[in-house]
Motif scaffolding. Structure first.
Motif, short mmCIF file in Angstrom:
data_model
loop_
_atom_site.label_atom_id
_atom_site.label_comp_id
_atom_site.label_asym_id
_atom_site.label_seq_id
_atom_site.Cartn_x
_atom_site.Cartn_y
_atom_site.Cartn_z
N ALA A 20 0.80 -1.24 -0.07
CA ALA A 20 0.07 -0.02 0.00
C ALA A 20 0.99 1.28 0.09
O ALA A 20 0.53 2.20 -0.72
CB ALA A 20 -1.14 0.04 1.28
N LEU A 21 2.07 1.05 0.65
CA LEU A 21 2.92 2.46 0.63
C LEU A 21 3.55 2.50 -0.54
O LEU A 21 3.67 3.88 -1.04
CB LEU A 21 3.98 2.22 1.84
N GLN A 22 3.75 1.45 -1.22
CA GLN A 22 4.51 1.55 -2.43
C GLN A 22 3.58 2.26 -3.28
O GLN A 22 3.84 3.07 -4.13
CB GLN A 22 5.00 0.34 -2.92
N GLN A 23 2.22 1.69 -3.46
CA GLN A 23 1.23 2.29 -4.34
C GLN A 23 1.04 3.87 -4.21
O GLN A 23 0.80 4.63 -5.03
CB GLN A 23 -0.07 1.64 -4.25
N GLN A 24 0.98 4.32 -2.80
CA GLN A 24 0.93 5.42 -2.35
C GLN A 24 2.15 6.09 -2.88
O GLN A 24 2.00 7.49 -3.31
CB GLN A 24 0.88 5.41 -0.88
N LEU A 25 3.23 5.98 -2.79
CA LEU A 25 4.58 6.54 -3.32
C LEU A 25 4.39 6.78 -5.03
O LEU A 25 4.87 7.87 -5.25
CB LEU A 25 5.58 5.63 -3.03
N VAL A 26 3.82 5.82 -5.60
CA VAL A 26 3.77 6.17 -7.00
C VAL A 26 2.92 7.21 -7.36
O VAL A 26 2.99 8.04 -8.02
CB VAL A 26 3.39 4.60 -7.75
N GLU A 27 1.77 6.95 -6.45
CA GLU A 27 0.45 8.06 -6.86
C GLU A 27 1.25 9.62 -6.30
O GLU A 27 0.77 10.47 -7.11
CB GLU A 27 -0.42 7.89 -6.17
N ALA A 44 4.41 15.98 0.68
CA ALA A 44 3.42 14.71 1.00
C ALA A 44 4.11 13.28 0.38
O ALA A 44 4.41 12.59 0.99
CB ALA A 44 2.21 14.78 0.30
N ALA A 45 4.78 13.61 -0.85
CA ALA A 45 5.56 12.28 -1.48
C ALA A 45 6.72 12.22 -0.69
O ALA A 45 7.19 11.06 -0.64
CB ALA A 45 6.18 12.95 -3.16
N ASP A 46 7.51 13.11 -0.13
CA ASP A 46 8.81 13.08 0.84
C ASP A 46 8.47 12.13 1.88
O ASP A 46 9.18 11.37 2.32
CB ASP A 46 9.18 14.42 1.06
N SER A 47 7.04 12.50 2.50
CA SER A 47 6.69 11.82 3.91
C SER A 47 6.59 10.34 3.52
O SER A 47 6.80 9.50 4.28
CB SER A 47 5.46 12.55 4.20
N VAL A 48 5.88 10.02 2.31
CA VAL A 48 5.47 8.53 2.06
C VAL A 48 6.89 8.11 1.76
O VAL A 48 7.11 6.67 2.22
CB VAL A 48 4.63 8.61 0.70
N LEU A 49 7.68 8.59 1.30
CA LEU A 49 8.93 8.01 0.72
C LEU A 49 9.88 7.62 2.13
O LEU A 49 10.32 6.61 2.20
CB LEU A 49 9.85 8.90 -0.09
N HIS A 50 9.74 8.52 2.89
CA HIS A 50 10.63 8.16 4.37
C HIS A 50 9.95 7.23 5.01
O HIS A 50 10.64 6.52 5.66
CB HIS A 50 10.77 9.64 5.16
#
Length: 66
Positions: A20-27, A44-50
């Protein structure tokens, strides 16, 4: 002869959360591409990546849960 399905455990939940996190990162990265000057989108993208990086980084042996 069919094999028995594997039992669902903590590893399956972790894999699902990681997926789910990987999908969220792609989005999130696609949102950055769509709005490259939007600092909130980038944060937001940086937060998901971390979050994903923390999940995928192996913990030292002394810090693993018992």
């Amino acid at each position: 002869m069919p094999t028995e399905p594997a039992e669902h455990g903590a590893a399956d939940i972790t894999d699902t959360a990681t997926d789910a996190l990987q999908q969220q990162l792609v989005e999130s990265l696609m949102a950055v591409i769509g709005a490259p000057d939007d600092h909130d989108v980038a944060r937001a993208a940086d937060s998901v990546l971390h979050t994903l990086q923390t999940r995928l980084t192996p913990q030292p042996v002394g810090e693993r849960a018992a």
